[in-house]
Every structure is written in structure tokens, then in C-alpha cells.
Design an enzyme around this catalytic site. Sequence first.
Site, PDB file in Angstrom:
ATOM      1  N   PHE A 171      83.205  66.663  17.189  1.00  0.00           N
ATOM      2  CA  PHE A 171      83.088  66.013  18.499  1.00  0.00           C
ATOM      3  C   PHE A 171      81.613  65.843  18.819  1.00  0.00           C
ATOM      4  O   PHE A 171      80.886  66.820  18.953  1.00  0.00           O
ATOM      5  CB  PHE A 171      83.769  66.791  19.638  1.00  0.00           C
ATOM      6  N   ASP A 226      73.915  69.441  16.163  1.00  0.00           N
ATOM      7  CA  ASP A 226      74.349  69.101  17.521  1.00  0.00           C
ATOM      8  C   ASP A 226      74.673  70.411  18.230  1.00  0.00           C
ATOM      9  O   ASP A 226      75.744  70.987  18.042  1.00  0.00           O
ATOM     10  CB  ASP A 226      75.571  68.177  17.468  1.00  0.00           C
ATOM     11  N   LYS A 229      73.971  69.306  28.009  1.00  0.00           N
ATOM     12  CA  LYS A 229      74.753  70.236  28.828  1.00  0.00           C
ATOM     13  C   LYS A 229      73.903  71.289  29.556  1.00  0.00           C
ATOM     14  O   LYS A 229      73.285  70.979  30.551  1.00  0.00           O
ATOM     15  CB  LYS A 229      75.858  70.864  27.976  1.00  0.00           C
TER      16      LYS A 229
HETATM   17  C1  PLP Z   1      79.767  67.496  25.166  1.00  0.00           C
HETATM   18  C2  PLP Z   1      79.302  67.242  23.807  1.00  0.00           C
HETATM   19  C3  PLP Z   1      78.712  66.017  23.449  1.00  0.00           C
HETATM   20  C4  PLP Z   1      78.622  64.844  24.377  1.00  0.00           C
HETATM   21  O1  PLP Z   1      77.904  65.111  25.549  1.00  0.00           O
HETATM   22  P1  PLP Z   1      78.089  64.154  26.826  1.00  0.00           P
HETATM   23  O2  PLP Z   1      77.057  64.662  27.791  1.00  0.00           O
HETATM   24  O3  PLP Z   1      79.494  64.344  27.313  1.00  0.00           O
HETATM   25  O4  PLP Z   1      77.833  62.766  26.383  1.00  0.00           O
HETATM   26  C5  PLP Z   1      78.238  65.883  22.148  1.00  0.00           C
HETATM   27  N1  PLP Z   1      78.349  66.882  21.259  1.00  0.00           N
HETATM   28  C6  PLP Z   1      78.919  68.061  21.567  1.00  0.00           C
HETATM   29  C7  PLP Z   1      78.992  69.137  20.544  1.00  0.00           C
HETATM   30  C8  PLP Z   1      79.429  68.281  22.845  1.00  0.00           C
HETATM   31  O5  PLP Z   1      80.025  69.438  23.146  1.00  0.00           O
END
Ligand code: PLP
Length: 422
Positions: free
Chosen positions: A141, A227, A269
Site C-alpha cells: 500500500f 516507504d 503521516k
Molecule cells: C498512508 C500511506 C500512504 C499514503 O499516504 P496519504 O497521505 O494517504 O496519501 C503511503 N504509504 C503508506 C505505507 C501509507 O501507510
Amino acid sequence: MTSTKDAIALENKYGAHNYHPLPVVLSKGDGVYVWDPEGNRYFDFLSAYSAVNQGHCHPAIIGALKEQAETLTLTSRAFYNDVLGPYEKFITEYFGFDKVLPMNTGAEGVETAIKICRKWAYEKKGIPENEAKIIVCTNNFHGRTTTIISFSNDTDAQKNFGPYTPGFIKVEYNNIDDLESALQDDSVAGFLVEPIQGEAGVMVPDEDYLSKAKALCHKYDALFIADEIQTGIARTGSLLAVCGDCTCENHCERQPETYVKPDILILGKALSGGVYPVSAVLADQEVMDVIKPGQHGSTFGGNPLAAKVAIAALNVVRDENLAVNARKLGIQFRNKMNELKEKSKLINTVRGKGLLNAIEINDSPGSSTAWDICVKLKENGLLAKPTHGNIIRFAPPLVMTSEQLDECIKIIEKTILEFNRS
Ligand SMILES: *Cc1c(COP(=O)(O)O)cnc(C)c1O
């Protein structure tokens, strides 16, 4: 104030139905708690998907927001602003990289990393134009843009949103041989990976997976891209999940043996403590320098409000030792959940790291059991959300105390054991 009933009715009538929320409306938050309009208090065990690691409405972060909001909010990058430079110095020193590229949302951070990686591949590695490939993992994700969903294997996220962006190869998560065979392709530019897969259900890879993956990337001259939008910023019991067992609150140069430094690091985040959309892409000079004026940008990225908020949010992580607390509380949580597992046939598996944990419910992913348990948890004062049908993620704010966590564990135990009988 809008009641719970009215708030839900209004969203149903006027909002696009792109989410299926738990039937609870939140109108106030403070630390580990949130309240509904009727005044019921809940422990928040989602923390806005780990954006609110520092707790709801942390006074230091809100203070920084208020002060900067009354001074200067947005200039665009057509001009310099007097907060961005100090923020860039601060965040690069904090995480131990030469350079940062500021963005807003997580998905934008991932898009930015993909662009940097491709440009690096053409200009540094010498891959022929338009042939670069990036390796990603099954069940990843990384966000919701058209390019990112192109390499998702979640049908809901993908179906009828094509045509899809080419240039991605999928390998099995936590399978080092699969990664190595994919890396043999000369047109591979990089490997994009979540150190722990949050949305997939808190999938923790083998201890040496990331270090082996990075070593392989370098063997085949590809960039290792982490990520850490969900796993980073103390969530998993260290500053970054790639820090391994290092608990230093600064960047990890002090323990290079446990630290798998990414070539590109993506944060979002909790970078703002959940008060403002702030994301960042970090890399060293030789990688980041492929981006020249006019080649990438964002109207809001690097605005002074975001910069001040992010500095405050990162200071909270360090000042309040949130990584150490997440590690300690995570052990407490998993110990108790494993004891509960012995008492209840409802729990299949307990897994996680730091305060990013999940229990797998002993029922099919298509069943409503996990959802029904979350509704009962809500009635008992704790908010959690199922992911992938039969998995419940538990990720409270990292400012929780051990006593509060005990209280939460009791709520979960009571709910699960009652559910067993019904
Ligand atoms: C939440 C998330 C995203 C996307 O972030 P948004 O601010 O919702 O665009 C990308 N990668 C990971 C691992 C995430 O948990």
C-alpha cells in the site's frame, strides 16, 4: 453541535461513498482519547493510520501551528520563506540525510520518490529512456494516485481506474530470492518497499529481509526506497522501522550495524503529528541532485506552516522518548494478547512491532466477525478498525502510559471473551 446520528446522515447524503467508517462520530481529541458529540470517550487505537503518533492536539504542535498561522502560511516556492531553510536543516540532521524534498500527502511523497528514482536511473545508471522499472511488493500500500494504484494488487483500489502506468515489477514480500531474480533485469531502477506492511495487515518481514534487500539493490545498482509513511517516526519502537533494534532518538549513525539506511526515505503521516498534511522525501546529494528547477514541485510543499508544524512534531518524538515508549508498550501489548489467544479461539495470530500490532481473527476474510468485534470494542470505549476483513490493527498514540494500555487491554480481553460466548 451536530449529533452522531445527524453527522452520519449528512455524510451519507452529501459525501462520496469512498469510505465505510465504523459508526462513530468524533468531535474532540486529546492525547490518547477521542470523544463523540454525546460526550462518550474512547481510546483511539487507529491514530489516523499512525498520523497521530504524538497524540491528539499535542499542545506543542498546536502551539507552533497557531503561532505560524498568525505570521505567514504560504508563499509558494516562487519565493524563499524564512522557515523552510531551518526546517530542511533540522529534518536532514534529524534523519541523517543530505537533502529533503518537501511535499504534503504521503501519496505525493511516493510519487516524488518514483520520479527521483527514474531520473536517477536515466541520468546516473544509464538506463535507456522510458525503460526504467521499479520493483514493488505484493500486497503493497503506497497511496491512491493513478500511478500508485497501477501496482497495487487490491482489486477495489485498482478495478476500472485504468489504463495503468507501466514500469513496475511485482515480487513477493519477504522473499529475498524473488527480489534477486527481479533485480537481474538491467532496466531496474529501484526497489520500493514498506519495512512492515501496515495496510496489508501488519506483516512483519524476517529480521534480515531489509538488510539483505538493500545489499542486493546495491549489488545490482538499484536504489533501495523505504516507504516509512506508516512505520516511521517511532511507531515501531525505533525512530524508523529500518533502524532495526536501535532506539536512539536521533538518526542512526551511532548504530550502523542495525541501521539499513535507504537511498530514498519517504515520510508522511506523523511527520506533522496529524495536524496538517506534511510529507517529505529524503536522500543524499548524489540521488537528490538529479532534480533541477522546474522538474518537480508543489504549491503547498515546503510552506512555512508545514515546516513549523513538522519541527514541533519531531521535537515531541525526541523530547518524550516516544520510540522507547512504543517499544516497551508493544511488548506489554503482545504479551497480553498472546495470553488472550490461549483463552480464546477467536484469535489466530498476534503480530507486530512497537505499537503497530494486529490480531488475526479466526474466521474467513469475507466474514463480518472482525467488524462486529470492532463495533463491540467501540461500545466498550476503544476504537480500532479491521483491515483485509479478518485482521484488526491496534495502533494507539505513542504517548500512551503503561497504565492506560493496561486499561485498554482489559477492554479488548472483555470484548473478545464476551464475543466468544455470544
Ligand atoms: C498512508 C500511506 C500512504 C499514503 O499516504 P496519504 O497521505 O494517504 O496519501 C503511503 N504509504 C503508506 C505505507 C501509507 O501507510
